[in-house]
Design a protein around this motif. Structure first.
Motif, PDB file in Angstrom:
ATOM      1  N   HIS A  70       0.843  -1.194   0.000  1.00 62.20           N
ATOM      2  CA  HIS A  70       0.000   0.000   0.000  1.00 62.20           C
ATOM      3  C   HIS A  70       0.873   1.236   0.000  1.00 62.20           C
ATOM      4  O   HIS A  70       2.074   1.151   0.281  1.00 62.20           O
ATOM      5  CB  HIS A  70      -0.947   0.015   1.208  1.00 62.20           C
ATOM      6  N   TYR A 108      -8.012   3.380   5.182  1.00 63.76           N
ATOM      7  CA  TYR A 108      -7.533   2.682   3.991  1.00 63.76           C
ATOM      8  C   TYR A 108      -8.624   2.615   2.935  1.00 63.76           C
ATOM      9  O   TYR A 108      -9.792   2.351   3.244  1.00 63.76           O
ATOM     10  CB  TYR A 108      -7.091   1.257   4.355  1.00 63.76           C
ATOM     11  N   GLU A 118      -3.587   4.547   1.693  1.00 59.36           N
ATOM     12  CA  GLU A 118      -3.815   4.881   3.103  1.00 59.36           C
ATOM     13  C   GLU A 118      -3.731   6.386   3.296  1.00 59.36           C
ATOM     14  O   GLU A 118      -2.801   7.015   2.794  1.00 59.36           O
ATOM     15  CB  GLU A 118      -2.729   4.189   3.946  1.00 59.36           C
TER      16      GLU A 118
HETATM   17 FE   LIG Z   1       0.878   2.087   6.185  1.00 58.00          FE
END
Ligand SMILES: [Fe+2]
Length: 176
Positions: A70, A108, A118
């Motif tokens: 991410h 998220y 995020e």
């Molecule tokens: Fe993170």
């Protein structure tokens, strides 16, 4: 300390128009260059923060694939995080998970290709206090699966923001 900083992310997409739409909404990013294959987008003074392309050979990625899991973007404050949450809700973009990690709170999202984005804000006024938390025993108790923190309801964050709650009160979300 290195003088390097993050310039941009390169993202493969299986549907370029959807990806452009999503990053346009989620980040207020503008397209600075576009052709049949790629789009260069930016949300600030940098010429591009995202280059997104679909060369026709892009394959779907498993959620547990190795590599980048991410990308996290910092908000100035928990109030700012709450504002972003409410703005994105207004655009029909809903979070997949909200976690108080003890030293940060994070929300998220998934882009249309399943990449996880995020939005995060520090729970303490200074970076020194955040790093002190990370080095404390409290960090070990927070860093437990499945969430590596306490999940929270983002509507609670929004309510607190609308009631002008303090940063310290918002930092306790999901913990008490
Ligand atoms: Fe993170």
């Amino acid at each position: 300390m290195s003088k390097l900083s993050i310039a941009h992310f390169g993202l493969r997409s299986r549907n370029l128009p959807d990806a452009i739409d999503w990053y346009g909404k989620a980040f207020g990013a503008k397209v600075l260059y576009r052709d049949e294959v790629a789009a260069f987008m930016s949300f600030d003074e940098e010429h591009h923060r995202f280059v997104i392309w679909d060369d026709g050979e892009t394959q779907p990625k498993s959620e547990v694939a190795s590599g980048v899991d991410h990308i996290g973007f910092a908000c100035d404050s928990l109030s700012h995080l709450a504002d972003e949450y409410m703005r994105l809700m207004g655009l029909g973009i809903q979070p997949s998970l909200c976690v108080n990690h003890g030293f940060t709170c994070s929300i998220y999202y998934h882009d249309p290709d399943g990449n996880e984005v995020e939005l995060t804000a520090d729970n303490f006024p200074t970076k020194e206090e955040c790093t002190a938390f990370m080095r404390s025993e409290a960090m070990k108790s927070v860093m437990q699966p499945p969430f590596y923190g306490a999940s929270f309801d983002p509507s609670d964050l929004a309510k607190m923001r609308q009631n002008n709650a303090s940063e310290a009160d918002m930092a306790a979300l999901g913990i008490n």
